[in-house]
Structure formats: structure tokens, C-alpha cells
Write a protein that holds these residues in place. Structure first.
Motif, PDB file in Angstrom:
ATOM      1  N   SER A   1      33.542  48.621  39.596  1.00  0.00           N
ATOM      2  CA  SER A   1      34.775  48.188  40.245  1.00  0.00           C
ATOM      3  C   SER A   1      34.866  48.801  41.630  1.00  0.00           C
ATOM      4  N   LEU A   2      35.347  47.999  42.573  1.00  0.00           N
ATOM      5  CA  LEU A   2      35.475  48.461  43.951  1.00  0.00           C
ATOM      6  C   LEU A   2      36.925  48.394  44.392  1.00  0.00           C
ATOM      7  N   THR A   3      37.328  49.326  45.224  1.00  0.00           N
ATOM      8  CA  THR A   3      38.645  49.270  45.846  1.00  0.00           C
ATOM      9  C   THR A   3      38.604  48.171  46.912  1.00  0.00           C
ATOM     10  N   PRO A   4      39.757  47.737  47.395  1.00  0.00           N
ATOM     11  CA  PRO A   4      39.735  46.734  48.462  1.00  0.00           C
ATOM     12  C   PRO A   4      38.919  47.172  49.689  1.00  0.00           C
ATOM     13  N   THR A   5      39.017  48.420  50.072  1.00  0.00           N
ATOM     14  CA  THR A   5      38.253  48.915  51.221  1.00  0.00           C
ATOM     15  C   THR A   5      36.753  48.848  50.952  1.00  0.00           C
ATOM     16  N   GLU A   6      36.340  49.271  49.764  1.00  0.00           N
ATOM     17  CA  GLU A   6      34.916  49.203  49.400  1.00  0.00           C
ATOM     18  C   GLU A   6      34.451  47.752  49.338  1.00  0.00           C
ATOM     19  N   ALA A   7      35.338  46.860  48.873  1.00  0.00           N
ATOM     20  CA  ALA A   7      34.996  45.444  48.796  1.00  0.00           C
ATOM     21  C   ALA A   7      34.761  44.861  50.187  1.00  0.00           C
ATOM     22  N   VAL A   8      35.603  45.215  51.137  1.00  0.00           N
ATOM     23  CA  VAL A   8      35.429  44.741  52.514  1.00  0.00           C
ATOM     24  C   VAL A   8      34.092  45.231  53.068  1.00  0.00           C
ATOM     25  N   GLN A   9      33.758  46.472  52.798  1.00  0.00           N
ATOM     26  CA  GLN A   9      32.471  47.006  53.252  1.00  0.00           C
ATOM     27  C   GLN A   9      31.306  46.248  52.627  1.00  0.00           C
ATOM     28  N   LEU A  10      31.418  45.932  51.338  1.00  0.00           N
ATOM     29  CA  LEU A  10      30.367  45.172  50.664  1.00  0.00           C
ATOM     30  C   LEU A  10      30.231  43.775  51.280  1.00  0.00           C
ATOM     31  N   ILE A  11      31.346  43.142  51.555  1.00  0.00           N
ATOM     32  CA  ILE A  11      31.331  41.802  52.154  1.00  0.00           C
ATOM     33  C   ILE A  11      30.723  41.851  53.554  1.00  0.00           C
ATOM     34  N   ASN A  12      31.137  42.812  54.369  1.00  0.00           N
ATOM     35  CA  ASN A  12      30.673  42.892  55.752  1.00  0.00           C
ATOM     36  C   ASN A  12      29.252  43.411  55.885  1.00  0.00           C
ATOM     37  N   ARG A  13      28.909  44.448  55.159  1.00  0.00           N
ATOM     38  CA  ARG A  13      27.598  45.087  55.327  1.00  0.00           C
ATOM     39  C   ARG A  13      26.491  44.392  54.552  1.00  0.00           C
ATOM     40  N   GLU A  14      26.817  43.911  53.348  1.00  0.00           N
ATOM     41  CA  GLU A  14      25.767  43.339  52.501  1.00  0.00           C
ATOM     42  C   GLU A  14      25.915  41.838  52.307  1.00  0.00           C
ATOM     43  N   LYS A  15      26.861  41.236  53.024  1.00  0.00           N
ATOM     44  CA  LYS A  15      27.083  39.793  52.952  1.00  0.00           C
ATOM     45  C   LYS A  15      27.311  39.329  51.512  1.00  0.00           C
ATOM     46  N   ALA A  16      28.166  40.051  50.799  1.00  0.00           N
ATOM     47  CA  ALA A  16      28.472  39.719  49.411  1.00  0.00           C
ATOM     48  C   ALA A  16      29.192  38.386  49.326  1.00  0.00           C
ATOM     49  N   ALA A  17      28.907  37.642  48.270  1.00  0.00           N
ATOM     50  CA  ALA A  17      29.626  36.403  47.987  1.00  0.00           C
ATOM     51  C   ALA A  17      30.853  36.760  47.156  1.00  0.00           C
ATOM     52  N   VAL A  18      31.996  36.257  47.560  1.00  0.00           N
ATOM     53  CA  VAL A  18      33.240  36.502  46.834  1.00  0.00           C
ATOM     54  C   VAL A  18      33.457  35.327  45.893  1.00  0.00           C
ATOM     55  N   ILE A  19      33.566  35.622  44.606  1.00  0.00           N
ATOM     56  CA  ILE A  19      33.767  34.599  43.588  1.00  0.00           C
ATOM     57  C   ILE A  19      35.142  34.804  42.974  1.00  0.00           C
ATOM     58  N   ASP A  20      36.049  33.863  43.216  1.00  0.00           N
ATOM     59  CA  ASP A  20      37.398  33.928  42.654  1.00  0.00           C
ATOM     60  C   ASP A  20      37.381  33.170  41.336  1.00  0.00           C
ATOM     61  N   ILE A  21      37.671  33.860  40.249  1.00  0.00           N
ATOM     62  CA  ILE A  21      37.569  33.260  38.919  1.00  0.00           C
ATOM     63  C   ILE A  21      38.927  32.848  38.354  1.00  0.00           C
ATOM     64  N   CYS A  22      39.937  32.829  39.182  1.00  0.00           N
ATOM     65  CA  CYS A  22      41.292  32.457  38.756  1.00  0.00           C
ATOM     66  C   CYS A  22      41.381  30.965  38.449  1.00  0.00           C
ATOM     67  N   SER A  23      42.510  30.572  37.887  1.00  0.00           N
ATOM     68  CA  SER A  23      42.787  29.151  37.678  1.00  0.00           C
ATOM     69  C   SER A  23      43.006  28.497  39.037  1.00  0.00           C
ATOM     70  N   ALA A  24      42.993  27.169  39.060  1.00  0.00           N
ATOM     71  CA  ALA A  24      43.199  26.437  40.312  1.00  0.00           C
ATOM     72  C   ALA A  24      44.565  26.751  40.915  1.00  0.00           C
ATOM     73  N   GLU A  25      45.586  26.908  40.068  1.00  0.00           N
ATOM     74  CA  GLU A  25      46.930  27.212  40.558  1.00  0.00           C
ATOM     75  C   GLU A  25      46.983  28.602  41.195  1.00  0.00           C
ATOM     76  N   GLU A  26      46.362  29.580  40.545  1.00  0.00           N
ATOM     77  CA  GLU A  26      46.332  30.943  41.094  1.00  0.00           C
ATOM     78  C   GLU A  26      45.564  30.967  42.416  1.00  0.00           C
ATOM     79  N   TYR A  27      44.446  30.255  42.459  1.00  0.00           N
ATOM     80  CA  TYR A  27      43.630  30.206  43.670  1.00  0.00           C
ATOM     81  C   TYR A  27      44.428  29.592  44.821  1.00  0.00           C
ATOM     82  N   ALA A  28      45.140  28.492  44.537  1.00  0.00           N
ATOM     83  CA  ALA A  28      45.928  27.830  45.572  1.00  0.00           C
ATOM     84  C   ALA A  28      47.056  28.718  46.082  1.00  0.00           C
ATOM     85  N   ALA A  29      47.593  29.575  45.212  1.00  0.00           N
ATOM     86  CA  ALA A  29      48.686  30.470  45.606  1.00  0.00           C
ATOM     87  C   ALA A  29      48.212  31.585  46.526  1.00  0.00           C
TER      88      ALA A  29
END
Length: 141
Positions: free
Chosen positions: A34-62
Motif C-alpha cells: 500500500s502506498l500513501t498518496p505522496t508515494e503514489a504520485v512518485q510512483l506515477i511520475n518516476r516509474e510511469k505507473a498505470a493507475v487502474i481505478d476498480i470502482c463502479s462506473a458511478e463511483e468513477y464518474a463521481a
């Protein structure tokens, strides 16, 4: 040895406390992967991580993290390989609270993905950290 015998209650409390502290590491839960939001941003920026949102369509749209690919958890096993073809690509699994994303980490690892993380606290923690959120329905992800 006399100390242990005479103070068995204190020893029992100390052993129990130690066991409770170590249990999350031993069981593989409680923040493992598990990563904190700050660690997640670093993973996205430094390692070009793919973000996968597994929520329902309604949650994703919100609200969702920018550039997140929407793959509902019940479709994850079937669609993840289509969305992220390279299994060496780091993945960040996101849901509303972080509970479903921990399950999604296990699914992705079972599918052969090497670097899979969960956003601790989910989108709620992301928002609490004042990170940007986009709104809108799922696209062609």
C-alpha cells in the motif's frame, strides 16, 4: 526465570502486544504493497505507473485520478491484460476506500504483474491529501 514466573501476566501482555504489531507484516496485509498518496504520485511520475481505478462506473464518474484507466473489479481478471499489456509496468490499484484495491493487487499478481500497489485509504485519502480529481464517465479504457 523467576521474573517470568512471578510476572507471567506482564510477560503475556508483552508477547501479545508484539504479536499484534507483527501480524500485519506476517499476514501480508496492513500496508504491504500500500502506498500513501505522496508515494503514489512518485510512483506515477518516476516509474510511469498505470493507475487502474476498480470502482463502479458511478463511483468513477463521481471522481477519479487523472489518467486512471477504469476497470471495475468484477472485470479485472478478464480485462487487465488488455488495458496494461506489459506485466513489468508498475500498477497502482485505486478504489474508494482502499479495501477493494487490496483484493485487486492479489488478482493482478495472480495474472503475473510484478509491481502492483494499492492506494492506502483509496480515493478518500487522495482527496484528503488535496490531490487533483477528475470527474466524468469512463472513457474507452
Amino acid at each position: 526465570m523467576d521474573f517470568i514466573v512471578q510476572n507471567w501476566v506482564l510477560v503475556l501482555i508483552a508477547v501479545t502486544a508484539l504479536a499484534l504489531l507483527l501480524w500485519p507484516m506476517v499476514s501480508g496485509g496492513g500496508g504491504a504493497g500500500s502506498l500513501t498518496p505522496t508515494e503514489a504520485v512518485q510512483l506515477i511520475n518516476r516509474e510511469k505507473a498505470a493507475v487502474i481505478d476498480i470502482c463502479s462506473a458511478e463511483e468513477y464518474a463521481a471522481g477519479h485520478i487523472g489518467q486512471a484507466k477504469h476497470v471495475p473489479i468484477d472485470e479485472l481478471e478478464k480485462r487487465l491484460a488488455q488495458v496494461v499489456k506489459n506485466k513489468a509496468t508498475p500498477l497502482l490499484m485505486v478504489c474508494a476506500s482502499g479495501v477493494r484495491s487490496k483484493r485487486a493487487v492479489g488478482v493482478a499478481k495472480k495474472l503475473g504483474y510484478e509491481k502492483v500497489h494499492s492506494l492506502a485509504g483509496g480515493l478518500g485519502a487522495w482527496r484528503a491529501a488535496a490531490m487533483p480529481v477528475q470527474k466524468g464517465p469512463p472513457g474507452k479504457n
